[in-house]
Design an enzyme around this catalytic site. Structure first.
Site, PDB file in Angstrom:
ATOM      1  N   CYS A 111      -0.650  -3.966  13.390  1.00  0.00           N
ATOM      2  CA  CYS A 111       0.715  -3.928  12.848  1.00  0.00           C
ATOM      3  C   CYS A 111       1.789  -3.926  13.935  1.00  0.00           C
ATOM      4  O   CYS A 111       2.939  -4.238  13.660  1.00  0.00           O
ATOM      5  CB  CYS A 111       0.877  -2.727  11.928  1.00  0.00           C
ATOM      6  SG  CYS A 111      -0.388  -2.679  10.651  1.00  0.00           S
ATOM      7  N   HIS A 237       8.082  -0.856  11.237  1.00  0.00           N
ATOM      8  CA  HIS A 237       6.913  -1.361  10.514  1.00  0.00           C
ATOM      9  C   HIS A 237       6.915  -0.751   9.114  1.00  0.00           C
ATOM     10  O   HIS A 237       7.261   0.408   8.927  1.00  0.00           O
ATOM     11  CB  HIS A 237       5.632  -1.013  11.270  1.00  0.00           C
ATOM     12  CG  HIS A 237       4.409  -1.354  10.498  1.00  0.00           C
ATOM     13  ND1 HIS A 237       4.233  -2.602   9.948  1.00  0.00           N
ATOM     14  CD2 HIS A 237       3.333  -0.620  10.136  1.00  0.00           C
ATOM     15  CE1 HIS A 237       3.087  -2.612   9.290  1.00  0.00           C
ATOM     16  NE2 HIS A 237       2.525  -1.429   9.390  1.00  0.00           N
ATOM     17  N   ASN A 267       2.540  -3.296   2.808  1.00  0.00           N
ATOM     18  CA  ASN A 267       2.254  -3.396   4.242  1.00  0.00           C
ATOM     19  C   ASN A 267       1.561  -4.734   4.524  1.00  0.00           C
ATOM     20  O   ASN A 267       0.438  -4.956   4.090  1.00  0.00           O
ATOM     21  CB  ASN A 267       1.358  -2.212   4.639  1.00  0.00           C
ATOM     22  CG  ASN A 267       1.021  -2.196   6.119  1.00  0.00           C
ATOM     23  OD1 ASN A 267       1.273  -3.165   6.843  1.00  0.00           O
ATOM     24  ND2 ASN A 267       0.447  -1.102   6.557  1.00  0.00           N
TER      25      ASN A 267
HETATM   26  N1  COA Z   1      -3.451   6.851  -7.066  1.00  0.00           N
HETATM   27  C1  COA Z   1      -3.599   8.117  -7.515  1.00  0.00           C
HETATM   28  N2  COA Z   1      -4.099   9.090  -6.749  1.00  0.00           N
HETATM   29  C2  COA Z   1      -4.424   8.780  -5.478  1.00  0.00           C
HETATM   30  C3  COA Z   1      -4.284   7.487  -4.969  1.00  0.00           C
HETATM   31  C4  COA Z   1      -3.777   6.500  -5.808  1.00  0.00           C
HETATM   32  N3  COA Z   1      -3.604   5.233  -5.416  1.00  0.00           N
HETATM   33  N4  COA Z   1      -4.690   7.479  -3.676  1.00  0.00           N
HETATM   34  C5  COA Z   1      -5.064   8.737  -3.383  1.00  0.00           C
HETATM   35  N5  COA Z   1      -4.907   9.518  -4.479  1.00  0.00           N
HETATM   36  C6  COA Z   1      -5.202  10.921  -4.640  1.00  0.00           C
HETATM   37  C7  COA Z   1      -6.192  11.421  -3.613  1.00  0.00           C
HETATM   38  O1  COA Z   1      -7.499  11.177  -4.056  1.00  0.00           O
HETATM   39  C8  COA Z   1      -5.838  12.900  -3.567  1.00  0.00           C
HETATM   40  O2  COA Z   1      -6.454  13.515  -4.694  1.00  0.00           O
HETATM   41  P1  COA Z   1      -7.093  14.978  -4.556  1.00  0.00           P
HETATM   42  O3  COA Z   1      -5.933  15.843  -4.169  1.00  0.00           O
HETATM   43  O4  COA Z   1      -7.630  15.225  -5.903  1.00  0.00           O
HETATM   44  O5  COA Z   1      -8.120  14.864  -3.466  1.00  0.00           O
HETATM   45  C9  COA Z   1      -4.327  12.925  -3.803  1.00  0.00           C
HETATM   46  O6  COA Z   1      -4.009  11.673  -4.396  1.00  0.00           O
HETATM   47  C10 COA Z   1      -3.521  13.092  -2.560  1.00  0.00           C
HETATM   48  O7  COA Z   1      -4.028  12.199  -1.600  1.00  0.00           O
HETATM   49  P2  COA Z   1      -3.431  12.124  -0.152  1.00  0.00           P
HETATM   50  O8  COA Z   1      -4.338  11.280   0.687  1.00  0.00           O
HETATM   51  O9  COA Z   1      -3.097  13.511   0.321  1.00  0.00           O
HETATM   52  O10 COA Z   1      -2.077  11.342  -0.418  1.00  0.00           O
HETATM   53  P3  COA Z   1      -0.940  11.042   0.601  1.00  0.00           P
HETATM   54  O11 COA Z   1       0.337  11.550   0.068  1.00  0.00           O
HETATM   55  O12 COA Z   1      -1.310  11.423   2.017  1.00  0.00           O
HETATM   56  O13 COA Z   1      -0.854   9.451   0.567  1.00  0.00           O
HETATM   57  C11 COA Z   1      -1.448   7.507   1.842  1.00  0.00           C
HETATM   58  C12 COA Z   1      -1.966   8.673   1.008  1.00  0.00           C
HETATM   59  C13 COA Z   1      -2.614   6.630   2.259  1.00  0.00           C
HETATM   60  C14 COA Z   1      -0.466   6.721   1.001  1.00  0.00           C
HETATM   61  C15 COA Z   1      -0.716   8.080   3.093  1.00  0.00           C
HETATM   62  O14 COA Z   1      -1.561   8.995   3.762  1.00  0.00           O
HETATM   63  C16 COA Z   1      -0.316   7.014   4.081  1.00  0.00           C
HETATM   64  O15 COA Z   1       0.523   6.177   3.796  1.00  0.00           O
HETATM   65  N6  COA Z   1      -0.857   7.076   5.295  1.00  0.00           N
HETATM   66  C17 COA Z   1      -0.514   6.131   6.336  1.00  0.00           C
HETATM   67  C18 COA Z   1      -1.231   4.861   6.090  1.00  0.00           C
HETATM   68  C19 COA Z   1      -0.724   3.765   6.942  1.00  0.00           C
HETATM   69  O16 COA Z   1       0.354   3.803   7.439  1.00  0.00           O
HETATM   70  N7  COA Z   1      -1.555   2.755   7.088  1.00  0.00           N
HETATM   71  C20 COA Z   1      -1.251   1.557   7.742  1.00  0.00           C
HETATM   72  C21 COA Z   1      -1.078   1.712   9.168  1.00  0.00           C
HETATM   73  S1  COA Z   1      -0.453   0.257   9.857  1.00  0.00           S
END
Ligand code: COA
Length: 312
Positions: A111, A237, A267
């Protein structure tokens, strides 16, 4: 001598996936996706190959720059999702555009790739190796997405952005520099095996992003002697609206200065920044002298920032 952006272009494939589409595929909802990521829609290249998107974005940038294939003497493509392992997508693109026998290579910095690719092109121009460079960031990430994994599949889209960089004898302005770095020891947090699917530790990448984007901004601006309030636009980004807002809050930036496309496109890895740049350019929102700060992070884990002064 300086290197400036002579033209920009973009390609977004026609098919769109909405949050409602994902709610039919996995256990998720529009409310969860918007609340946790800010994403509402993303474009998907169902019928287009990566090179098709790269070609369309490149042609638009060349037209915007008013240049012909004969003017291009360097091609750098940023991609982590090429149609083939090799040859480079840059060579396929050269063939499509009927370019002369020029420098062609791909950059793999995920990215952060557009910022890396611009650095390669700008420095080659500044040292006399090229005059006009075509820099393209083109990504078909959805080819690697696991559509049964709700934690990752909702995040990604496809697209390509391009810029024509040109060198001339004017002093000052244009590309003012970049800061580029990587932390390979965190590389497992976001990776994809050959022919495999994208794997991500979302929390780890989130924490990394919020830590390194300010680091990249401060190291870059420290080296160029600018402050962030000088910038007309910050183009981060586009991984997650919460990451973008964290950077905005840290520097108390007004919302209108921070460019957001993640709500519409998700993304698209390295294509995010040049697509956002092209949107600003095509909308007539850039004026000579405007400072543009680009900042990114991604698989590697890589990170970096670049500063431009807009204008011919
Ligand atoms: N829909 C519903 N629930 C979801 C879900 C979805 N699409 N994806 C995850 N969950 C659930 C998880 O299973 C978790 O459930 P649990 O509490 O029962 O275990 C809960 O939601 C919270 O998950 P969590 O991982 O804490 O969510 P988050 O707020 O951290 O968001 C991301 C997850 C991936 C969106 C976030 O961590 C993120 O954006 N990270 C950076 C990723 C990134 O930048 N990637 C590219 C780099 S270039």
């Amino acid at each position: 001598m300086r290197v400036y952006v002579a033209g920009t272009g973009r390609c977004l494939p026609p098919d769109v996936l909405t949050n409602a589409d994902f709610a039919r595929m996995v256990d998720t909802s529009d409310e969860w996706i918007v609340g946790h990521t800010g994403i509402r829609t993303r474009h998907i290249a169902r019928t287009m190959k990566n090179v098709d998107m790269a070609e369309a974005a490149a042609r638009a940038a060349m037209e915007n720059a008013g240049c012909t294939p004969a003017d291009i003497d360097m091609v750098v493509v940023s991609t982590v999702t090429p149609d083939r392992m090799y040859p480079a997508l840059a060579c396929d693109l050269q063939n499509r555009l009927d370019l002369p026998d020029v420098f062609c290579m791909d950059v793999s910095a995920a990215c952060s790739g557009f910022i890396y690719a611009v650095d390669v092109a700008a420095r080659r121009i500044l040292t006399g190796g090229a005059r006009t460079a075509l820099v393209v960031a083109s990504e078909k990430l959805t080819a690697t997405v696991d559509y049964t994994d709700r934690t990752t599949c909702i995040l990604f889209g496809d697209g390509a952005g391009a810029a024509v960089l040109r060198g001339d004898e004017k002093e000052g302005g244009g590309w003012l520099g970049s800061f580029l770095a990587a932390r390979g020891d965190d590389g497992a947090a976001l990776h994809c095996m050959p022919g495999g699917q994208l794997k991500m530790e979302g929390h780890e990448v989130f924490r990394f992003a919020v830590r390194v984007m300010p680091e990249a901004i401060e190291k870059l601006l420290g080296s160029t002697g600018h402050v962030i309030s000088d910038c007309k636009f910050v183009i981060p980004h586009q991984a997650n609206l919460r990451i973008i807002r964290a950077v905005q809050r840290r520097y108390a930036l007004p919302e209108e200065k921070v460019v957001v496309t993640v709500d519409r496109y998700g993304n698209m890895s390295s294509a995010c920044i040049p697509i956002a740049l092209d949107e600003l350019n095509q909308a007539g929102r850039l004026e000579p002298g405007d400072l543009l700060l680009m900042v990114g992070f991604g698989a590697g884990l890589t990170y970096g920032a670049a500063l431009f002064e807009w204008g011919e």
